[in-house]
Design a protein around this motif. Sequence first.
Motif: not given
Length: 271
Positions: A6, A83-84
Amino acid sequence: MAFRGWKRLLLVARQNALAKAWRSRKGGPALRWKRCCHWSAGKSLDPEVRAFLEENTEVTSSGHLTPEIRLRLLTPRCRFWREKPDLWPYGDPFWAIYWPGGQALSRYILDNPCVVKGRSVLDLGSGCGATAIAAVMSGASQVLANDIDPIAGMAMILNCELNHLNPFPITIKNIINSEAGKWDLIFLGDMFYDEQLADSLHHWLRTCIKIQQTQVLIGDPGRHQFLSHSIRSQLHKVTEYSLPEYTRQENNGLTSSSVWSYQPSSSSESC
């Protein structure tokens, strides 16, 4: 997707979404915040947002150039490291990363407090607020932190609390290309990630220097967008720091970060 992945997306996003927001003078998420306020510690923070930030960040002072400063950041022990990203309910959390340019600026201020002591400071693109915090710790007479993301403003208040400081004024208005303020110093770190934004910064900073004789210090680890921009020929390297291993790993192997003076006619002063 792990947050490491991310984070790479955030690096790319700085070249589009955030840069577009700076250029269009728009802020981050639509929160009911005044555009320039001075908050008291523990006041004016939405309780739900405060709880979310406290739950999903870690207080840390390790792995960075400034162990004197405690910050709430996203780390491997945080939920959103794994987490996404699309489950994060606010704008991209650029503020939750202690970028290497900001680390260099903050380290330089702490090592050379005479640079800011008794002077007024604008911290542009403040993010987590570390550079503004370093300026307060080093005796600046006035500090204004600026970031277009209101969540960053909330994070700065929490970080002031962690370091036992009264919150400094924070503005979430895009002030680039506005009338040059009467600041003794302008600090900006890791802001040269988009050519059009860099052009705007170049023009506005030059105006601030010409009209107000403002001193400008820039923190950057030497990314291509910075070194290849025309502003580079008008900068003098003040100092360079070797980055801690943790920061190197989280920034694609960058090994150092520097502070640059955008006052080519002035010689660098040591403290």
